[in-house]
Structures are given as structure tokens and as C-alpha cells.
Design a protein around this motif. Structure first.
Motif, mmCIF file in Angstrom:
data_model
loop_
_atom_site.group_PDB
_atom_site.id
_atom_site.type_symbol
_atom_site.label_atom_id
_atom_site.label_comp_id
_atom_site.label_asym_id
_atom_site.label_seq_id
_atom_site.Cartn_x
_atom_site.Cartn_y
_atom_site.Cartn_z
ATOM 1 N N LYS A 4 0.832 -1.202 0.000
ATOM 2 C CA LYS A 4 0.000 0.000 0.000
ATOM 3 C C LYS A 4 0.871 1.259 0.000
ATOM 4 C CE LYS A 4 -4.014 1.641 2.481
ATOM 5 N NZ LYS A 4 -4.826 1.496 3.656
ATOM 6 N N GLU A 5 1.900 1.247 0.836
ATOM 7 C CA GLU A 5 2.814 2.404 0.891
ATOM 8 C C GLU A 5 3.523 2.593 -0.445
ATOM 9 O OE1 GLU A 5 4.196 2.342 5.573
ATOM 10 O OE2 GLU A 5 5.070 0.882 4.203
ATOM 11 N N LEU A 6 3.844 1.499 -1.079
ATOM 12 C CA LEU A 6 4.569 1.590 -2.343
ATOM 13 C C LEU A 6 3.701 2.206 -3.443
ATOM 14 C CD1 LEU A 6 7.297 -0.604 -3.492
ATOM 15 C CD2 LEU A 6 5.585 0.012 -5.169
ATOM 16 N N VAL A 7 2.440 1.761 -3.506
ATOM 17 C CA VAL A 7 1.542 2.302 -4.537
ATOM 18 C C VAL A 7 1.293 3.793 -4.268
ATOM 19 C CG1 VAL A 7 -0.769 2.131 -5.540
ATOM 20 C CG2 VAL A 7 0.523 0.050 -5.042
ATOM 21 N N LEU A 8 1.171 4.137 -2.997
ATOM 22 C CA LEU A 8 0.983 5.542 -2.627
ATOM 23 C C LEU A 8 2.208 6.374 -3.038
ATOM 24 C CD1 LEU A 8 -1.040 7.408 -1.190
ATOM 25 C CD2 LEU A 8 0.216 6.991 0.937
ATOM 26 N N ALA A 9 3.383 5.819 -2.825
ATOM 27 C CA ALA A 9 4.621 6.529 -3.202
ATOM 28 C C ALA A 9 4.672 6.748 -4.713
ATOM 29 C CB ALA A 9 5.835 5.739 -2.734
ATOM 30 N N ALA A 10 4.218 5.749 -5.471
ATOM 31 C CA ALA A 10 4.188 5.896 -6.937
ATOM 32 C C ALA A 10 3.268 7.057 -7.319
ATOM 33 C CB ALA A 10 3.724 4.594 -7.586
ATOM 34 N N LYS A 11 2.113 7.130 -6.646
ATOM 35 C CA LYS A 11 1.168 8.222 -6.941
ATOM 36 C C LYS A 11 1.754 9.576 -6.535
ATOM 37 C CE LYS A 11 -3.286 7.779 -6.013
ATOM 38 N NZ LYS A 11 -4.472 7.420 -5.183
ATOM 39 N N ASN A 12 2.344 9.599 -5.340
ATOM 40 C CA ASN A 12 2.905 10.863 -4.840
ATOM 41 C C ASN A 12 4.038 11.376 -5.717
ATOM 42 O OD1 ASN A 12 1.094 10.867 -2.778
ATOM 43 N ND2 ASN A 12 2.509 10.046 -1.236
ATOM 44 N N ASN A 13 4.735 10.437 -6.352
ATOM 45 C CA ASN A 13 5.821 10.824 -7.266
ATOM 46 C C ASN A 13 5.322 11.088 -8.678
ATOM 47 O OD1 ASN A 13 8.801 10.583 -6.100
ATOM 48 N ND2 ASN A 13 7.510 9.147 -4.998
ATOM 49 N N ARG A 14 4.000 11.083 -8.838
ATOM 50 C CA ARG A 14 3.354 11.348 -10.133
ATOM 51 C C ARG A 14 3.840 10.410 -11.230
ATOM 52 N NH1 ARG A 14 0.833 16.380 -9.610
ATOM 53 N NH2 ARG A 14 1.564 17.481 -7.774
ATOM 54 N N CYS A 15 4.110 9.174 -10.853
ATOM 55 C CA CYS A 15 4.539 8.197 -11.847
ATOM 56 C C CYS A 15 3.311 7.583 -12.516
ATOM 57 C CB CYS A 15 5.379 7.106 -11.177
ATOM 58 S SG CYS A 15 6.987 7.726 -10.676
ATOM 59 N N LYS A 16 3.431 7.283 -13.784
ATOM 60 C CA LYS A 16 2.297 6.738 -14.537
ATOM 61 C C LYS A 16 2.288 5.220 -14.549
ATOM 62 C CE LYS A 16 1.016 10.844 -15.573
ATOM 63 N NZ LYS A 16 0.070 11.437 -14.611
ATOM 64 N N SER A 17 3.307 4.622 -13.978
ATOM 65 C CA SER A 17 3.381 3.159 -13.939
ATOM 66 C C SER A 17 4.305 2.754 -12.790
ATOM 67 C CB SER A 17 3.917 2.610 -15.266
ATOM 68 O OG SER A 17 5.213 3.121 -15.518
ATOM 69 N N ILE A 18 4.297 1.441 -12.503
ATOM 70 C CA ILE A 18 5.244 0.885 -11.525
ATOM 71 C C ILE A 18 6.058 -0.181 -12.249
ATOM 72 C CG2 ILE A 18 5.487 -0.501 -9.405
ATOM 73 C CD1 ILE A 18 2.889 0.831 -8.415
ATOM 74 N N ALA A 19 7.387 -0.089 -12.134
ATOM 75 C CA ALA A 19 8.268 -1.059 -12.805
ATOM 76 C C ALA A 19 8.990 -1.898 -11.760
ATOM 77 C CB ALA A 19 9.273 -0.338 -13.684
ATOM 78 N N PHE A 20 8.915 -3.199 -11.927
ATOM 79 C CA PHE A 20 9.673 -4.130 -11.093
ATOM 80 C C PHE A 20 10.953 -4.416 -11.864
ATOM 81 C CE2 PHE A 20 5.229 -4.429 -10.179
ATOM 82 C CZ PHE A 20 5.182 -4.435 -8.803
ATOM 83 N N THR A 21 12.065 -3.992 -11.322
ATOM 84 C CA THR A 21 13.282 -3.917 -12.120
ATOM 85 C C THR A 21 14.494 -3.983 -11.191
ATOM 86 O OG1 THR A 21 14.440 -2.453 -13.725
ATOM 87 C CG2 THR A 21 13.051 -1.381 -12.142
ATOM 88 N N TYR A 22 15.642 -3.681 -11.667
ATOM 89 C CA TYR A 22 16.939 -3.696 -10.936
ATOM 90 C C TYR A 22 17.425 -5.113 -10.648
ATOM 91 C CZ TYR A 22 15.609 1.175 -10.037
ATOM 92 O OH TYR A 22 15.190 2.468 -10.173
ATOM 93 N N ASN A 23 16.596 -5.935 -9.984
ATOM 94 C CA ASN A 23 16.941 -7.363 -9.892
ATOM 95 C C ASN A 23 15.737 -8.136 -10.440
ATOM 96 O OD1 ASN A 23 15.163 -7.046 -7.691
ATOM 97 N ND2 ASN A 23 16.010 -8.847 -6.715
#
Ligand code: SF4
Length: 332
Positions: free
Chosen positions: A113-132
Motif C-alpha cells: 500500500k505504501e509503495l503504490v501511494l509513493a508511486a502516486k505521490n511521485n506522479r509516476c504513470k506506472s510501476i516497474a519491477f526492475t533492478y533485480n
């Protein structure tokens, strides 16, 4: 969360006598009490398989979506990027080994929940699972994807595609876009350099394409390993035949790293040659990454006009372009 354990129970496993069989990826690790799988992110603890990375991102940040790389999905937008630690492949040439070869969780807990909220607060249009590799933290990713869907935020995997047939549908069906590594078009090279195998990766690419998930493919070109003409012809012809000529292909330059620090990096000539071969096979959108000075604009295949102009991560969308390109997924 079980009170007896630090770690939440994983999915995709079954008992095998006193041991546990992990069914998430083709390695099919059999784990005795206290053992972790090859990925270092799943442990047999008191008769259950548990995820040791659930809720512990090692990196969280807003990135241009082009950095993933995804060039034809929501171009010019930012994506909220998350990774943990560990990987189910052990590529000798890994360019991100400081995360993939690390195990454990030294970071702070972040709930889905915190992660999705952070994505919204950062005005991101998507969430990417990446780096590893996101497959190894599938349980965490799936909980985030569920919440993100409710908020109408599309989710993306940047992945090696090395997932079992049993888990593939559950793990991938909530995604809107993927970038899948095709590390070589040879099972021998997969086995020698990555510890995995080719077939499951091809099957994941086919599955995503057939399900209508926006799919881009990346090949890291390693001199003398996977960059010979014949291999490139075979892989790019396979992509055209099975995924379509509009599938974006990213050819990226290898830099000496991890277990291959004495190996030469990819030359400009090799990248140019590979791009020519991919184009001759029929691919219409072939991009070059990790090397400066290449033209990475998207051109209309009908009239040759620029549709998307890219200077590094600076992106200009030419909306006035007369031909609509269904391959470009834009913001509504
Ligand atoms: S996900 Fe990890 S524990 Fe499970 S089979 Fe693959 S490498 Fe083994």
C-alpha cells in the motif's frame, strides 16, 4: 505474516517428503529445512517455503520509462521503479550484480500500500519491477500489482523470463508491459553463462505476446559470446516470426563487469552490425543502448517521419504525426 517467522509464506511450492519443492522457476529447487534456493530469496523454514525479500525493496525511485528500457509504452513518462535483492539466474556478465548477487534484506519495510501511494505521490504513470529479477519476489509484486490495478496504475516487469510454466500465468497476467531479456539464442550459452536454459524464456516471451501484454525484448551483446551473425539472424528471425515485426528490440552494449571484467566491451561496429542484421530480418524498431551517439528515434514505417524523438532520456512525442502507430501505447 506468521508470528513464528520473520518471513511471510511464499506461494508456488509443495511438500516433497521432509523437503520442499519450489515451483516458481524452472530450477525447481528442493530445499531441506533451513536451506535457501538458488535465488537466495526463498527459504524452507519449519515445513513452509517463505519469501525473505517480501516488503524489503533495496531500491525505490522514479525513473524515465525509457531507462527500463521501454520505448513504446507510455513514452515520455516516469515509472516508479522497485527492486529487491537476488536472482534466479547467475549470469557471469551481470551488469547489476551488486543487487542480483546479494541476498537478504538490509532495508526498511515498505508495504504494498505504501509503495503504490509513493508511486502516486511521485506522479509516476506506472510501476516497474526492475533492478533485480522480479520473478523471485513474485509474492510482493503480485500484492502491489493488485493494489496498483485498483488505482489504474499499470505495472511492468523487466525480467529474465525464467519462470515455471505452473507459475507463469499467475505471475505475469496482471502486467501491462514487459521487457524480457533474450540473453542468447542458444541453450548452450544459457547453460554456460547464466545457469538457466533458453526454452522457458522463449515460452515466456510467447505467452506475453499471445496475451496481448506489451512486449519489448533486450539482448546484451557480448563480444564472442552471442554477437555472431548467425545467432543474431536466428534470434531476430524468431522474434519476427513469433512476436511480429513491430516488436521493439533493444541491443545493449556490454561493459566488463562481475565475473567478466577481463572481457572486452561491445564495440560501436558490433552494435551497428547487429542492428543491420535485426533490421534485415524485418524488425522495424531496433534501438541501441548503453552506448552514446546512436539514433534512437522512432520513425514511422509508412512515411519515414519521426514519431518519437529521443535525446538520451529527453523524449519528444510528435503528436501531429498523420499515421497512427498502434504499437505505441500512449497515455489516454
Ligand atoms: S525461485 Fe528460487 S528457490 Fe524457487 S526454484 Fe527458482 S531459484 Fe529455486
Amino acid at each position: 505474516m506468521n508470528n513464528q517467522s520473520l518471513y511471510p509464506e511464499a506461494r508456488f511450492w509443495k511438500r516433497k517428503g521432509e523437503s520442499i519443492l519450489c515451483e516458481l522457476c524452472p530450477h525447481a529447487c528442493i530445499l531441506h529445512e533451513g536451506q535457501s534456493g538458488l535465488c537466495g530469496s526463498r527459504i524452507h523454514e519449519a515445513g513452509k517455503l517463505r519469501s525473505t525479500v517480501y516488503g524489503y525493496p533495496s531500491a525505490l525511485q522514479s525513473d524515465p520509462i525509457e531507462k527500463k528500457p521501454l520505448f513504446h509504452f507510455l513514452p515520455g513518462t516516469r515509472t516508479f521503479s522497485i527492486g529487491t535483492q537476488g536472482c534466479n539466474l547467475s549470469c557471469k556478465f551481470c551488469q547489476n550484480w551488486h543487487l542480483s548477487a546479494q541476498h537478504g534484506r538490509e532495508h526498511e519495510y515498505v508495504s504494498p500500500k505504501e509503495l503504490v501511494l509513493a508511486a502516486k505521490n511521485n506522479r509516476c504513470k506506472s510501476i516497474a519491477f526492475t533492478y533485480n529479477e522480479p520473478i523471485i519476489f513474485a509474492e510482493y509484486a503480485l500484492d502491489i500489482i493488485d493494489l496498483a490495478e485498483q488505482e489504474k496504475i499499470p505495472c511492468i516487469f523487466v525480467t529474465n523470463g525464467y519462470v515455471s510454466e505452473l507459475a507463469r500465468e499467475t505471475v505475469f497476467s496482471g502486467l501491462r508491459a514487459v521487457n524480457i531479456d533474450l540473453k542468447a539464442f542458444s541453450d548452450t550459452i544459457y547453460r554456460h553463462y547464466t545457469g538457466g536454459s533458453l526454452r522457458p524464456v522463449l515460452d515466456t516471451i510467447l505467452w506475453c505476446v499471445n496475451k496481448g501484454i506489451h512486449t519489448e525484448i533486450t539482448t546484451l551483446l557480448i563480444p564472442g559470446v552471442n554477437d555472431d551473425d548467425l545467432s543474431l539472424e536466428k534470434s531476430t528471425q524468431w522474434i519476427v516470426k513469433n512476436c511480429g515485426e513491430d516488436t521493439p528490440l533493444h541491443l545493449t552494449a556490454f561493459h566488463p563487469d562481475y565475473m567478466m571484467t577481463d572481457h572486452p566491451g561491445t564495440s560501436r561496429q558490433s552494435l551497428e552490425r547487429a542492428r543491420k542484421i535485426a533490421t534485415a530480418s524485418g524488425l522495424r524498431y531496433v534501438y541501441v543502448g548503453n552506448y552514446p551517439g546512436f539514433d534512437n528515434n522512432t520513425y514511422c514505417p509508412q512515411c519515414g517521419e519521426i514519431v518519437i524523438e529521443r535525446k538520451g532520456y529527453q523524449v519528444t512525442l510528435h503528436k501531429e504525426h498523420q499515421h497512427s502507430l498502434p504499437i505505441i501505447r500512449r497515455l489516454p
